[in-house]
Scaffold this motif. Sequence first.
Motif, mmCIF file in Angstrom:
data_model
loop_
_atom_site.group_PDB
_atom_site.id
_atom_site.type_symbol
_atom_site.label_atom_id
_atom_site.label_comp_id
_atom_site.label_asym_id
_atom_site.label_seq_id
_atom_site.Cartn_x
_atom_site.Cartn_y
_atom_site.Cartn_z
ATOM 1 N N VAL A 14 0.836 -1.209 0.000
ATOM 2 C CA VAL A 14 0.000 0.000 0.000
ATOM 3 C C VAL A 14 0.867 1.254 0.000
ATOM 4 O O VAL A 14 0.613 2.209 -0.748
ATOM 5 N N LEU A 68 -5.700 -4.403 -3.641
ATOM 6 C CA LEU A 68 -5.051 -3.360 -2.853
ATOM 7 C C LEU A 68 -4.113 -2.520 -3.726
ATOM 8 O O LEU A 68 -3.991 -1.304 -3.527
ATOM 9 N N SER A 126 -4.826 1.420 -4.122
ATOM 10 C CA SER A 126 -3.751 2.254 -3.573
ATOM 11 C C SER A 126 -3.187 3.208 -4.618
ATOM 12 O O SER A 126 -2.907 4.376 -4.329
#
Length: 479
Positions: free
Chosen positions: A374, A419, A423
């Motif tokens: 992230v 993710l 992100s």
Amino acid sequence: MGLFGILLALALLMWFAYRGWSVLLLAPAAALIAALISGEPLLPHWTSTFMSGTARFVAQWLPLFLLGGIFGKMMDDSGSITSIARFLTEKLGVKRTMLSVVLASAVVTYGGVSVFVAFFVLVPMAREMFKAANIPTRLMPAAIGLGAFTFTMSAMPGTPSTNNAIPMPYFGTTTFAAPGLGIIASIITLAFGLWWLARIEAKARATGEGYVDDEDGAVLISEKVREQATVSGDFDPNELTHGQRSDTAPSFFFAVLPLAVVIAVNFLMALVVLPRIDFSAAEAALGINISSTIGVWAVLIALAAAIVTAIAVNYGRLGSLRESLDAGANSAVLPIMTVASLVGFGAVVAAMPAFAVVRDAVLEIPGGPLVSLVVAMNSLAALTGTASGGMAIALDALGSEYMRLAGEYGINPELMHRLTTISAGTLDALPHNGTVLLLLQISKQTHAGSYFDMVMTVIVSVIISLVAVFILGATFGSF
């Protein structure tokens, strides 16, 4: 000195790109600066390391950029985008102007139309709606941005966007990775964004602020904004004036049909048809891992089917089919070469001895590989001002490491995929982002008047959804 060279090269690259210089020139120059300060040989890194990274990205993603550009041009020249936007705004009415604009933006971009193509149709439509509802035009970018380049680009399962496609070869996933988490992220982003839009609309009405006609002629995209836009997009805005846009629009059904074909065919190819085909003989003969490219193939087949559909149902409206096809194909060249040059720069940086320090620091961030992932995606997207470019640089350098860590920690690659996309779609929308700059210019708005509300709808809303997906994914895994 090597680390200083990397940071200086990156700073110069970003600064001059923000000033409107071509990344095609800046990326190799910055790469050579990094190599020079690191004491590395210049010409080998330019002609081998840089060009290998650039060529690898072009070879992998040119078909997607090409078909995406053609599809967007077919949808624009046929009047399909106009038909969809008009249908939704008429059905929802003036009282739901904000919702109408957001949904119209979301529908066309989720179906695979480039945001750059959509802007030139959505902005005039939004202006008409805002005028009828007496809403300040400074709020248009926040509404269009929420629908056009947040959840439909990075969270919604199945979206054929470049942002959702880039992680697939690295993680062996498809555009439908972690569908439950993607839907949850989309709902959170949309709900928060609509809440904020309702709040600022109510505040404007309470203070007596209404629509002011700030239209002063045709929109002219400057060369500076064009260069900035192609860093973060997949369509060259200059090609929108080529071809011939239809004077009539198809019905809503025929307008939305190609978008439905994209999603349906992508789903069937990615999850039903291609996984059941035995490619072992082809893998042995060609020496490639086909299983990691199934997701890419599914998107390509879906876009090709949608292009054929768009042409078939709109053939009579496409006054100059060859010119429209040419414009769509040409629209892919500058964006893919720009992003590929960034990847080439990243390849040179990754080859510097000092990069080992950066790599180890990123991978050893406290909290495990998900936190590291992230942070890496947010950081590079923010620095480069592009989700796709930042993502490609990070995954090209660290993708194999994240897959190794996924195996060690028992993390589903689909969770890493989702993710990664969410992100990269947060801090990429900082003020220097090309998509932001283009939308503001087309809307004839300024950072001073419109950007704060854009921050809330296209950055804060996505960050909230990212936190929710991270917590759910870390607790329950991918679903």
